[in-house]
Design a protein around this motif. Structure first.
Motif, PDB file in Angstrom:
ATOM      1  N   LYS A   3       0.819  -1.218   0.000  1.00 33.37           N
ATOM      2  CA  LYS A   3       0.000   0.000   0.000  1.00 33.37           C
ATOM      3  C   LYS A   3       0.854   1.271   0.000  1.00 33.37           C
ATOM      4  O   LYS A   3       0.367   2.343  -0.268  1.00 33.37           O
ATOM      5  CB  LYS A   3      -0.915   0.030   1.223  1.00 33.37           C
ATOM      6  CG  LYS A   3      -1.998  -1.007   1.201  1.00 33.37           C
ATOM      7  CD  LYS A   3      -2.891  -0.854   2.416  1.00 33.37           C
ATOM      8  CE  LYS A   3      -3.981  -1.890   2.423  1.00 33.37           C
ATOM      9  NZ  LYS A   3      -4.900  -1.721   3.554  1.00 33.37           N
ATOM     10  N   SER A   5       3.818   1.688  -1.762  1.00 34.62           N
ATOM     11  CA  SER A   5       4.782   1.698  -2.857  1.00 34.62           C
ATOM     12  C   SER A   5       4.898   3.054  -3.545  1.00 34.62           C
ATOM     13  O   SER A   5       5.928   3.359  -4.135  1.00 34.62           O
ATOM     14  CB  SER A   5       4.439   0.621  -3.886  1.00 34.62           C
ATOM     15  OG  SER A   5       3.171   0.893  -4.462  1.00 34.62           O
ATOM     16  N   ASP A   6       3.867   3.884  -3.489  1.00 33.87           N
ATOM     17  CA  ASP A   6       3.900   5.202  -4.130  1.00 33.87           C
ATOM     18  C   ASP A   6       4.472   6.286  -3.220  1.00 33.87           C
ATOM     19  O   ASP A   6       4.646   7.416  -3.657  1.00 33.87           O
ATOM     20  CB  ASP A   6       2.500   5.619  -4.573  1.00 33.87           C
ATOM     21  CG  ASP A   6       1.978   4.753  -5.717  1.00 33.87           C
ATOM     22  OD1 ASP A   6       2.815   4.188  -6.450  1.00 33.87           O
ATOM     23  OD2 ASP A   6       0.757   4.645  -5.867  1.00 33.87           O
ATOM     24  N   TYR A   7       4.757   5.943  -1.960  1.00 29.89           N
ATOM     25  CA  TYR A   7       5.291   6.924  -1.026  1.00 29.89           C
ATOM     26  C   TYR A   7       6.794   7.082  -1.264  1.00 29.89           C
ATOM     27  O   TYR A   7       7.482   6.111  -1.578  1.00 29.89           O
ATOM     28  CB  TYR A   7       5.066   6.479   0.418  1.00 29.89           C
ATOM     29  CG  TYR A   7       3.643   6.642   0.894  1.00 29.89           C
ATOM     30  CD1 TYR A   7       3.314   7.622   1.819  1.00 29.89           C
ATOM     31  CD2 TYR A   7       2.627   5.814   0.432  1.00 29.89           C
ATOM     32  CE1 TYR A   7       2.009   7.772   2.259  1.00 29.89           C
ATOM     33  CE2 TYR A   7       1.319   5.953   0.865  1.00 29.89           C
ATOM     34  CZ  TYR A   7       1.017   6.940   1.783  1.00 29.89           C
ATOM     35  OH  TYR A   7      -0.271   7.084   2.222  1.00 29.89           O
TER      36      TYR A   7
END
Length: 86
Positions: A3, A5-7
């Motif tokens: 959840k 991975s885009d941070y």
């Protein structure tokens, strides 16, 4: 599923990658780690990102040194099981 991975990966975020460190008096690590994990207690002689040389004495096993080390020297390092955390 990740959840997060885009941070962005910041210095305060958990490490995403790791690699064993082979102490070497001349060669730098392939990239600057966010920290070093120490598996077996001892001293660590490191070359920091800012150019300073430092000796961490009596680092306990299982420790995480929050230092940006460009290299770990063979001379002066008695700790083992060192892992770079990225």
């Amino acid at each position: 599923m990740d959840k997060f991975s885009d941070y962005p990966t910041s210095l305060t975020a958990p490490a995403r990658d790791a690699a064993a460190v082979v102490p070497n008096d001349a060669a730098d690590l392939p990239m600057l780690p966010r920290a070093l994990y120490v598996g077996v207690s001892g001293d660590i002689s490191a070359r920091l990102a800012g150019g300073q040389a430092v000796l961490f004495r009596n680092v306990p096993s299982g420790s995480v040194l929050a230092v940006r080390a460009r290299g770990v020297n063979a001379t002066g390092t008695t700790a083992a099981g060192i892992v770079a955390l990225w």
